[in-house]
Motif scaffolding. Sequence first.
Motif, PDB file in Angstrom:
ATOM      1  N   ASN A  35     -61.045 -21.501 110.912  1.00  0.00           N
ATOM      2  CA  ASN A  35     -61.214 -20.210 110.234  1.00  0.00           C
ATOM      3  C   ASN A  35     -61.895 -20.333 108.866  1.00  0.00           C
ATOM      4  N   PRO A  36     -61.482 -21.241 107.959  1.00  0.00           N
ATOM      5  CA  PRO A  36     -62.173 -21.351 106.661  1.00  0.00           C
ATOM      6  C   PRO A  36     -63.633 -21.794 106.797  1.00  0.00           C
ATOM      7  N   ILE A  37     -63.908 -22.656 107.771  1.00  0.00           N
ATOM      8  CA  ILE A  37     -65.281 -23.124 107.965  1.00  0.00           C
ATOM      9  C   ILE A  37     -66.159 -21.975 108.453  1.00  0.00           C
ATOM     10  N   ILE A  38     -65.660 -21.191 109.395  1.00  0.00           N
ATOM     11  CA  ILE A  38     -66.422 -20.038 109.896  1.00  0.00           C
ATOM     12  C   ILE A  38     -66.605 -19.017 108.779  1.00  0.00           C
ATOM     13  N   TYR A  39     -65.583 -18.795 107.995  1.00  0.00           N
ATOM     14  CA  TYR A  39     -65.690 -17.856 106.872  1.00  0.00           C
ATOM     15  C   TYR A  39     -66.757 -18.322 105.878  1.00  0.00           C
ATOM     16  N   PHE A  40     -66.798 -19.607 105.617  1.00  0.00           N
ATOM     17  CA  PHE A  40     -67.774 -20.135 104.674  1.00  0.00           C
ATOM     18  C   PHE A  40     -69.200 -19.884 105.165  1.00  0.00           C
ATOM     19  N   PHE A  41     -69.444 -20.097 106.462  1.00  0.00           N
ATOM     20  CA  PHE A  41     -70.800 -19.896 106.976  1.00  0.00           C
ATOM     21  C   PHE A  41     -71.172 -18.425 107.113  1.00  0.00           C
ATOM     22  N   THR A  42     -70.216 -17.546 107.277  1.00  0.00           N
ATOM     23  CA  THR A  42     -70.544 -16.123 107.438  1.00  0.00           C
ATOM     24  C   THR A  42     -70.558 -15.383 106.108  1.00  0.00           C
ATOM     25  N   LYS A  43     -69.505 -15.505 105.321  1.00  0.00           N
ATOM     26  CA  LYS A  43     -69.405 -14.760 104.068  1.00  0.00           C
ATOM     27  C   LYS A  43     -69.253 -15.670 102.858  1.00  0.00           C
ATOM     28  N   GLY A  44     -69.178 -16.946 103.063  1.00  0.00           N
ATOM     29  CA  GLY A  44     -68.923 -17.895 101.987  1.00  0.00           C
ATOM     30  C   GLY A  44     -70.028 -17.958 100.964  1.00  0.00           C
ATOM     31  N   GLU A  45     -71.273 -17.873 101.435  1.00  0.00           N
ATOM     32  CA  GLU A  45     -72.395 -17.946 100.494  1.00  0.00           C
ATOM     33  C   GLU A  45     -72.332 -16.791  99.512  1.00  0.00           C
ATOM     34  N   GLN A  46     -72.058 -15.609 100.015  1.00  0.00           N
ATOM     35  CA  GLN A  46     -71.976 -14.432  99.138  1.00  0.00           C
ATOM     36  C   GLN A  46     -70.802 -14.554  98.166  1.00  0.00           C
ATOM     37  N   SER A  47     -69.678 -15.080  98.626  1.00  0.00           N
ATOM     38  CA  SER A  47     -68.526 -15.225  97.731  1.00  0.00           C
ATOM     39  C   SER A  47     -68.796 -16.276  96.662  1.00  0.00           C
ATOM     40  N   ILE A  48     -69.528 -17.335  97.002  1.00  0.00           N
ATOM     41  CA  ILE A  48     -69.876 -18.347  95.999  1.00  0.00           C
ATOM     42  C   ILE A  48     -70.809 -17.742  94.960  1.00  0.00           C
ATOM     43  N   GLU A  50     -71.048 -14.597  94.092  1.00  0.00           N
ATOM     44  CA  GLU A  50     -70.254 -13.677  93.274  1.00  0.00           C
ATOM     45  C   GLU A  50     -69.400 -14.438  92.262  1.00  0.00           C
ATOM     46  N   ALA A  51     -68.829 -15.554  92.661  1.00  0.00           N
ATOM     47  CA  ALA A  51     -68.003 -16.348  91.740  1.00  0.00           C
ATOM     48  C   ALA A  51     -68.850 -16.920  90.612  1.00  0.00           C
ATOM     49  N   VAL A  52     -70.047 -17.393  90.927  1.00  0.00           N
ATOM     50  CA  VAL A  52     -70.936 -17.940  89.895  1.00  0.00           C
ATOM     51  C   VAL A  52     -71.375 -16.831  88.947  1.00  0.00           C
ATOM     52  N   GLU A  53     -71.720 -15.661  89.490  1.00  0.00           N
ATOM     53  CA  GLU A  53     -72.139 -14.546  88.640  1.00  0.00           C
ATOM     54  C   GLU A  53     -71.014 -14.094  87.717  1.00  0.00           C
ATOM     55  N   SER A  54     -69.783 -14.033  88.219  1.00  0.00           N
ATOM     56  CA  SER A  54     -68.674 -13.624  87.362  1.00  0.00           C
ATOM     57  C   SER A  54     -68.406 -14.661  86.273  1.00  0.00           C
ATOM     58  N   TYR A  55     -68.594 -15.940  86.612  1.00  0.00           N
ATOM     59  CA  TYR A  55     -68.430 -16.999  85.614  1.00  0.00           C
ATOM     60  C   TYR A  55     -69.503 -16.891  84.537  1.00  0.00           C
ATOM     61  N   GLU A  56     -70.748 -16.632  84.930  1.00  0.00           N
ATOM     62  CA  GLU A  56     -71.828 -16.467  83.956  1.00  0.00           C
ATOM     63  C   GLU A  56     -71.579 -15.266  83.059  1.00  0.00           C
TER      64      GLU A  56
END
Length: 181
Positions: A35-48, A50-56
């Motif tokens: 499940n986490p691996i599939i999530y990473f390939f489907t929506k993980g890029e967008q969440s990463i 978003e996390a980088v943008e919020s950190y910036e």
Amino acid sequence: MMIFITAVEIIAPDNSMKKYIKFVLGLILISVMLNPIIYFFTKGEQSIIEAVESYEEMLYIGSSETIEKNTEDEKVQAFKENLDKNCDALLKDEFSGKTFKSNVECTLDMNNMTYTIDKLEVGVKDNSVKLIDKIDISINKSEETISDKAQIEDEEKIKEYLAETFKIPVEKIEIYSLEGR
């Protein structure tokens, strides 16, 4: 999940159904692990992203002026260091056999990309082999030695060269010896 699978295996009866129950529990375990691996390939890029943008955003809130000021200061400092190095290189090309250490104090206008040299300090070290002057022990030290005259002439030549190269008055140029440093 492992606790749940272990509990079901303990409760399951010991008959022909046990192998089917283990098979189904194994499939559930695999799906939980994937499940986490599939999530990473489907929506993980967008969440990463978003996390980088919020950190910036967190870094730049209220500090954008400070960052601009720091980058401006870094540009000015880099320009002055490059000017020092270029001055050293020009002097070394013109006056071989000497080592130079320049310190340029200048006013820099980054908007118009202009600079004004306020003061130019140059340290000079003669790399040639010098003969030892005759040592004269006397109270009267009013006479200049030949090496002192040659050194003064060299300093004047260096000042004239720098004044011509940088288009500044000779009064803004200071020459000192690197021998003792």
